[in-house]
Design an enzyme around this catalytic site. Sequence first.
Site, short mmCIF file in Angstrom:
data_model
loop_
_atom_site.label_atom_id
_atom_site.label_comp_id
_atom_site.label_asym_id
_atom_site.label_seq_id
_atom_site.Cartn_x
_atom_site.Cartn_y
_atom_site.Cartn_z
N ASP A 1 24.45 56.17 20.60
CA ASP A 1 24.34 54.10 20.26
C ASP A 1 25.92 53.72 19.33
O ASP A 1 25.41 54.30 18.28
CB ASP A 1 23.32 53.81 19.71
CG ASP A 1 23.20 52.85 19.99
OD1 ASP A 1 23.59 52.24 21.57
OD2 ASP A 1 21.85 52.05 19.87
N HIS A 2 26.27 52.79 19.33
CA HIS A 2 27.37 52.47 18.79
C HIS A 2 28.24 53.14 17.41
O HIS A 2 28.22 52.74 16.60
CB HIS A 2 26.23 51.34 17.65
CG HIS A 2 25.82 49.86 18.28
ND1 HIS A 2 26.07 49.04 18.88
CD2 HIS A 2 24.59 50.31 18.71
CE1 HIS A 2 25.82 48.34 19.52
NE2 HIS A 2 24.65 48.62 19.72
N ASP B 1 32.07 51.33 20.15
CA ASP B 1 31.89 49.87 19.92
C ASP B 1 32.76 49.26 19.13
O ASP B 1 32.18 49.64 17.96
CB ASP B 1 30.14 49.75 19.32
CG ASP B 1 29.79 48.09 19.05
OD1 ASP B 1 30.99 47.57 19.64
OD2 ASP B 1 29.20 47.69 18.97
N GLU C 1 32.16 47.66 24.18
CA GLU C 1 31.77 46.65 24.54
C GLU C 1 32.51 45.55 24.26
O GLU C 1 33.52 45.84 23.71
CB GLU C 1 30.17 46.59 22.96
CG GLU C 1 29.71 45.17 22.92
CD GLU C 1 28.76 45.51 22.19
OE1 GLU C 1 27.65 46.39 22.20
OE2 GLU C 1 28.22 43.75 21.65
N GLY D 1 17.20 44.29 17.07
CA GLY D 1 16.26 43.92 15.97
C GLY D 1 15.32 42.69 16.52
O GLY D 1 15.23 41.93 17.52
N GLY E 1 20.08 45.43 22.85
CA GLY E 1 19.26 44.36 21.63
C GLY E 1 18.29 43.88 22.80
O GLY E 1 18.26 42.55 22.73
N SER F 1 14.82 43.62 22.70
CA SER F 1 13.67 44.04 22.59
C SER F 1 12.56 42.79 22.94
O SER F 1 13.32 41.81 23.25
CB SER F 1 13.55 45.23 21.62
OG SER F 1 13.21 45.87 20.89
N ASN G 1 18.79 48.65 26.53
CA ASN G 1 18.28 49.40 24.86
C ASN G 1 17.09 48.75 24.66
O ASN G 1 17.15 47.35 24.18
CB ASN G 1 19.31 49.27 24.22
CG ASN G 1 20.78 50.25 24.69
OD1 ASN G 1 20.80 50.60 25.47
ND2 ASN G 1 21.70 49.94 24.30
N ASP H 1 15.10 49.56 21.22
CA ASP H 1 14.44 49.83 20.13
C ASP H 1 13.22 49.99 19.47
O ASP H 1 12.22 50.29 19.15
CB ASP H 1 15.86 50.09 19.65
CG ASP H 1 15.50 51.31 18.02
OD1 ASP H 1 14.42 51.62 17.94
OD2 ASP H 1 16.32 51.64 17.29
P1 13P Z 1 16.41 46.13 19.83
O1 13P Z 1 16.73 45.89 18.46
O2 13P Z 1 16.79 44.31 20.80
O3 13P Z 1 15.32 47.11 20.85
O4 13P Z 1 18.42 46.27 20.54
C1 13P Z 1 18.38 48.43 20.45
C2 13P Z 1 19.64 48.79 21.25
O5 13P Z 1 20.63 47.91 21.44
C3 13P Z 1 19.99 49.55 20.20
O6 13P Z 1 21.27 49.39 20.71
O1 G3H Z 2 21.54 49.06 17.30
C1 G3H Z 2 20.64 48.93 17.22
C2 G3H Z 2 19.49 50.19 17.25
O2 G3H Z 2 18.18 49.62 17.62
C3 G3H Z 2 19.75 51.32 16.21
O3 G3H Z 2 19.25 50.79 14.50
O4 G3H Z 2 20.98 51.65 12.99
O5 G3H Z 2 18.38 51.37 12.56
O6 G3H Z 2 19.25 53.26 14.12
P1 G3H Z 2 19.62 51.98 13.83
ZN ZN Z 3 22.62 48.07 20.48
#
Ligand code: 13P
Ligand code: G3H
Ligand code: ZN
Length: 328
Positions: free
Chosen positions: A89-90, A111, A143, A188, A231, A233, A273, A275
Site C-alpha cells: 500500500d502506498h 503512489d 494513483e 484518517g 481513504g 473509512s 481501502n 484501515d
Molecule cells: P482510511 O484511513 O479511510 O481507512 O483509508 C485507508 C487507506 O486508504 C489505505 O491505503
Molecule cells: O493509507 C494509509 C493507511 O491507512 C496505512 O497507514 O502508514 O499508518 O500504516 P500507516
Molecule cells: Zn490509501
Amino acid sequence: GLVNTKEIYAKAIAGKYAIPGYNFNNMEQLQAIIRACVETESPVVLQVSKGARNYANETMLRYMAQGAVEYAKELREDHKSIPITLHLDHGGNFEICKACIDSGFSSVMYDGSSLPFDENIAISKKVVEYAHSRNDYVTVECELGVLAGVEDDVSAEVSHYTKPEEVIEFKERTGCDNLAISIGTSHGANKFKPEQCTRNEEGILVPPPLAFNILEEIEQKLPGFPIVLHGSSSVPQSYVKTINSFGGSLKDAVGIPEPQLRKAAQYNVCKINIDSDGRLAMTATIRKTMHDKPGEFDPRKYLGPARDELAKMYARKNREVLGSAGHA
Ligand code: 13P
Ligand code: G3H
Ligand code: ZN
Ligand code: NA
C-alpha cells in the site's frame, strides 16, 4: 497461493461490487480479516503499508499473509482458500516496490500522486515494467489526483480531484493495471474540517458528497478499467463515542458515509481501502474491555474481544457496503 488482482477485479467490475482493501499490522487484525472474508466468502486484498513494514517487519508480514492462505483453507468446510492478494500500500519509490515484488507480494501500489504528471508517469512505468516482467505477473496500482490528509510522507492540505482528461494518457503511458483516483475521500479519522460539513439534527457532522460526476467521466474515458478508492473509512460514530466515553479524546471525527461507498461500488471501483475503521473498532473495544475488567492483564483478554469486533465489522462491510460477500 496468493493471487494478483487481474481476475478478481475483472469479476468485481462484471458483478458491480468492490473488493475490500484491508490493512494489517499484526496477527489479530489479520485473523479478523481472514475470518470475516471466509465467513462472507469474499475475496480480499491484504494491504501492507510502509508504516506496517516498519512496525512489524516485511518478512514477518509476508509469511503471515502466506499463512493466512492456509488458515483460510482450514476455516472453510471445502478446504478451498478464498482469493487473497498481498499488496504493498502506498509504495513511495521504485526500490520499495521492487523489494516487495522480489519478495513475493502479488500486487504493489506505486503512489506518485504528489509528483508532477510526467514524473509520476516515469516512475509508475518503471514499476509496471518491472512487475510485469516477472513470471508470476505482479499487478500494479498507480494513483492520479491527490487525497487530502496524510498519505504516509505526503501531506496534502486540500484534495485535488483526479482530472478525467488525464486518465487515458496516464494509463497508456504507464501500463498500470488499475488506478487509484481522488473524488473526495481522504485518509484518517478526520476526513473533513467541521466547516466543510453540515450538522444533522443530532449535531453529527455530515460531510460533502463524493464527486460522482468525476467518477462517471473517468469511467467513460476508461471503460472496464479497474478503479480504486483510498481513504474510504466511514468513521462509525458509535466507536468514536465508545472511545471518548472510556478515556479517549477524538474530536470532529468524520468519514465517508457508507451509502456513498455502496454507490461507488456499483461503478468500476474494484477495491475500496479501509484501515481507520478497523483501528477505531479495536481501540473502542480495548478501551471498554479494560474499563469493564480492570483485573485482567492477559493481552488475550482484550485483544481477543477487539479481534472479534473487528471481524464482525469487516463481515458487515463485505455484505452491506462493498457487496463482495458471496464472490470468493
Ligand atoms: P482510511 O484511513 O479511510 O481507512 O483509508 C485507508 C487507506 O486508504 C489505505 O491505503
Ligand atoms: O493509507 C494509509 C493507511 O491507512 C496505512 O497507514 O502508514 O499508518 O500504516 P500507516
Ligand atoms: Zn490509501
Ligand atoms: Na465495482
